[in-house]
Every structure is written in C-alpha cells, then in structure tokens.
Design a protein around this motif. Structure first.
Motif, PDB file in Angstrom:
ATOM      1  N   GLY A   8       1.708 -17.029  -5.494  1.00  0.00           N
ATOM      2  CA  GLY A   8       2.035 -15.601  -5.470  1.00  0.00           C
ATOM      3  C   GLY A   8       1.765 -14.978  -6.830  1.00  0.00           C
ATOM      4  O   GLY A   8       2.028 -15.591  -7.876  1.00  0.00           O
ATOM      5  N   SER A  10       3.413 -12.702  -8.077  1.00  0.00           N
ATOM      6  CA  SER A  10       4.695 -12.471  -8.745  1.00  0.00           C
ATOM      7  C   SER A  10       5.240 -13.731  -9.406  1.00  0.00           C
ATOM      8  O   SER A  10       6.142 -13.645 -10.232  1.00  0.00           O
ATOM      9  CB  SER A  10       5.711 -11.889  -7.760  1.00  0.00           C
ATOM     10  OG  SER A  10       5.552 -12.483  -6.509  1.00  0.00           O
ATOM     11  N   GLY A  43      -2.298 -14.447  -5.793  1.00  0.00           N
ATOM     12  CA  GLY A  43      -1.897 -13.128  -5.310  1.00  0.00           C
ATOM     13  C   GLY A  43      -1.931 -12.054  -6.388  1.00  0.00           C
ATOM     14  O   GLY A  43      -2.274 -12.315  -7.547  1.00  0.00           O
ATOM     15  N   GLY A  45       0.744  -9.727  -7.114  1.00  0.00           N
ATOM     16  CA  GLY A  45       1.988  -9.537  -7.847  1.00  0.00           C
ATOM     17  C   GLY A  45       2.306  -8.092  -8.173  1.00  0.00           C
ATOM     18  O   GLY A  45       1.791  -7.166  -7.522  1.00  0.00           O
ATOM     19  N   ALA A  48      -0.515  -5.441  -8.618  1.00  0.00           N
ATOM     20  CA  ALA A  48      -1.082  -4.917  -7.367  1.00  0.00           C
ATOM     21  C   ALA A  48      -0.142  -3.861  -6.781  1.00  0.00           C
ATOM     22  O   ALA A  48      -0.586  -2.792  -6.335  1.00  0.00           O
ATOM     23  CB  ALA A  48      -1.298  -6.056  -6.372  1.00  0.00           C
ATOM     24  N   ILE A  52      -1.093  -0.075  -5.990  1.00  0.00           N
ATOM     25  CA  ILE A  52      -0.978   0.382  -4.596  1.00  0.00           C
ATOM     26  C   ILE A  52      -0.017   1.567  -4.515  1.00  0.00           C
ATOM     27  O   ILE A  52      -0.292   2.558  -3.836  1.00  0.00           O
ATOM     28  CB  ILE A  52      -0.540  -0.792  -3.690  1.00  0.00           C
ATOM     29  CG1 ILE A  52      -1.706  -1.776  -3.518  1.00  0.00           C
ATOM     30  CG2 ILE A  52      -0.034  -0.294  -2.337  1.00  0.00           C
ATOM     31  CD1 ILE A  52      -1.336  -3.106  -2.872  1.00  0.00           C
ATOM     32  N   ASP A  66      -5.454  -1.664   0.316  1.00  0.00           N
ATOM     33  CA  ASP A  66      -5.744  -3.100   0.404  1.00  0.00           C
ATOM     34  C   ASP A  66      -6.864  -3.487  -0.562  1.00  0.00           C
ATOM     35  O   ASP A  66      -6.818  -4.533  -1.216  1.00  0.00           O
ATOM     36  CB  ASP A  66      -6.163  -3.476   1.836  1.00  0.00           C
ATOM     37  CG  ASP A  66      -4.983  -3.546   2.804  1.00  0.00           C
ATOM     38  OD1 ASP A  66      -3.822  -3.637   2.345  1.00  0.00           O
ATOM     39  OD2 ASP A  66      -5.224  -3.526   4.024  1.00  0.00           O
ATOM     40  N   THR A  73      -5.904  -9.154  -7.111  1.00  0.00           N
ATOM     41  CA  THR A  73      -5.797 -10.606  -6.880  1.00  0.00           C
ATOM     42  C   THR A  73      -6.950 -11.338  -7.568  1.00  0.00           C
ATOM     43  O   THR A  73      -6.767 -12.413  -8.139  1.00  0.00           O
ATOM     44  CB  THR A  73      -5.795 -10.967  -5.378  1.00  0.00           C
ATOM     45  OG1 THR A  73      -7.029 -10.562  -4.782  1.00  0.00           O
ATOM     46  CG2 THR A  73      -4.627 -10.341  -4.637  1.00  0.00           C
ATOM     47  N   THR A 120      -2.956 -12.796   0.467  1.00  0.00           N
ATOM     48  CA  THR A 120      -3.560 -14.054   0.028  1.00  0.00           C
ATOM     49  C   THR A 120      -2.931 -15.266   0.724  1.00  0.00           C
ATOM     50  O   THR A 120      -3.532 -16.340   0.715  1.00  0.00           O
ATOM     51  CB  THR A 120      -3.478 -14.186  -1.507  1.00  0.00           C
ATOM     52  OG1 THR A 120      -2.170 -13.838  -1.944  1.00  0.00           O
ATOM     53  CG2 THR A 120      -4.486 -13.269  -2.169  1.00  0.00           C
ATOM     54  N   ALA A 178       0.289  -2.342   3.068  1.00  0.00           N
ATOM     55  CA  ALA A 178      -0.193  -2.811   1.764  1.00  0.00           C
ATOM     56  C   ALA A 178       0.999  -3.006   0.833  1.00  0.00           C
ATOM     57  O   ALA A 178       1.846  -2.132   0.693  1.00  0.00           O
ATOM     58  CB  ALA A 178      -1.178  -1.806   1.186  1.00  0.00           C
ATOM     59  N   GLY A 179       1.082  -4.183   0.214  1.00  0.00           N
ATOM     60  CA  GLY A 179       2.160  -4.475  -0.726  1.00  0.00           C
ATOM     61  C   GLY A 179       3.458  -4.893  -0.040  1.00  0.00           C
ATOM     62  O   GLY A 179       4.499  -4.995  -0.682  1.00  0.00           O
TER      63      GLY A 179
END
Ligand code: UTP
Length: 228
Positions: A8, A10, A43, A45, A48, A52, A66, A73, A120, A178-179
């Motif tokens: 991830g 994050s 990913g 995190g 992103a 977004i 996206d 990513t 992802t 998204a997100g």
C-alpha cells in the motif's frame, strides 16, 4: 517460493521518507537472496488521495481521477526501484505481460497501477494469478480484515481466516470510487475467488512482517481457497 506483494502507498510512502523505502528494499532483497521469486505492486497512498481530492474539486471525472492515481502509484514504484539494487526491472511495467517477462528474466518487477477502475490490489492479484504465484501478500495499513472499519467501529473484530467468498461479501458493501478505502478492493477479491490463490492481508508498516509471512508466520488474515 513465488511471492507477489501489494505494498500500500500508505505503508511505503505515508510521507516521502528515504529510510522507510530503504527498509522495504532491504527486506525484498533479503527474500530474493533467500531464493524466492518476488514481484511487487506499489500503491499511491496519501499523495494519490491529495491529487484525487484536489482534482475532484476541480471537476475531474472518475476516470480522470483514476488516471491521476495511477500516475502517483508509478511515481511511488519508481521510488522503490531507486532503493533496490540491479536485480530490479528499471521502470515500472505498465502491463502484466511486461511484469511477467521481467520475472522470467529473473528481475524483480515493481508495478504501479495499470488501467482505471480498480486499485493496485487488483493489479497485484492479477499478476499473482498470471504468474502462478504461491503466495500473494497485501501489505496494508490495517493488520487484517475486520468485520467493520476498525477506525470507525470499536466493536469491529479481526478475522484470522476467511474464504475468498466471505471476503467478497465483506468488501462488497464498500463503495468503489477513486481513492476509496477498503482493506482489499472488490475486483481483487473476485479475482482471488476464481484463482485459488493463497493470500494474506497483513500490517505492512513493518516490512519484516512481510518476510515473516513468507516464512509462514503472521498475525494477519489468511485468505484460504475453498475446497473444489
Ligand atoms: P491505490 O492502489 O494506491 O489505492 O490506487 P488505495 O487502495 O487507496 O491504496 P493505498 O492508499 O495506496 O494503500 C490509488 C488510486 O489510483 C487509481 C484508483 O483511483 C485508486 O483509488 N488506480 C490505481 C486505478 O485507477 N487503477 C489502478 O490500476 C491503480
């Protein structure tokens, strides 16, 4: 063992910190040294999410959002590539064919996202399925799959073991946008259900826990294929 790890954003890049990325790279190199075949997917995190969020305010549609997420990513994937030595494929493969080719050459592919509409986790699950992986690890910011979001519900309990079908039911209620914040995305769970892959959802904030899971020990949630 052939292992695909979905890291991830994050957990790898909660902030842009070279030491954290280097610690992940050390663990991955250790697994490679031990003779495992490793493929990685990184990913987006919080970065992103920030992009977004801002683009949503600016009126971007979900596909555009996206695409921003995918770009981040791949940025994060390049950061991990920078930390890995010359066993790594030098750029993030943009599709599963290129990632599989990298694995066959003996390189470690580090993918980001591929196409709009999933995360992802789905990319990693498809890579694991495509390459007949022995184990798929979702290294996330939660330490397993819970009956409800543990950050919002103090009664939430963690599952030690789930079938892919049970995971589909849990994740199915969470919105796809998204997100969005599910432990594993819905497409990933559906791919898992059909693939018969063995998977583990675990706390990825300590990279050593990923190595422990490859060696068979973890405190996360094991997704075990149903008997056919
Ligand atoms: P992530 O895979 O990072 O989503 O993709 P995530 O579940 O929020 O994971 P963390 O926070 O990194 O752990 C970020 C966004 O990029 C887009 C989606 O909008 C996703 O929410 N994305 C990513 C795609 O559209 N396709 C992809 O293949 C990957």
């Amino acid at each position: 063992m052939k292992v695909i790890v979905s890291i991830g954003g994050s957990v790898l890049v909660p902030t842009v910190d070279a030491d954290r990325v280097a610690a992940y790279a050390d663990v991955i190199e250790g697994l490679d040294d031990a003779g495992h075949t490793i493929g990685l997917v990184v990913g987006g995190g919080p970065t992103a999410r920030e992009y977004i969020g801002a683009a949503r305010e600016l009126g971007a549609n979900e596909i555009e959002l996206d695409q921003l997420g995918i770009a981040v990513t791949r940025l994060n994937a390049r950061l991990l590539i920078a930390a890995l030595d010359n066993r790594v494929a030098p750029t993030p493969p943009e599709d599963h064919d290129r990632a599989r080719e990298a694995l066959q050459r003996g390189d470690i592919p580090v993918m980001g996202g591929t196409v709009a509409g999933h995360t992802t986790d789905a990319v990693a699950t498809a890579l694991a399925e495509y390459t007949d992986a022995d184990l798929l690890i979702y290294a996330t910011s939660v330490d397993g799959v819970y009956s409800a979001d543990p950050s919002e519900d103090s009664e939430a309990t963690k599952f030690d073991r789930l079938s892919p079908g049970e995971l589909v039911d849990i994740v199915g209620g969470i919105e796809l946008e998204a997100g969005s914040n599910a432990p594993v995305d819905l497409l990933a769970t559906k791919l898992l259900e059909r693939s018969g892959l063995r998977a583990v959802v675990l706390d990825g904030t300590e990279p050593e826990l990923v190595a422990d899971a490859v060696d068979g020990g973890h405190d996360g949630t094991e997704i075990v294929p149903e008997e056919r």
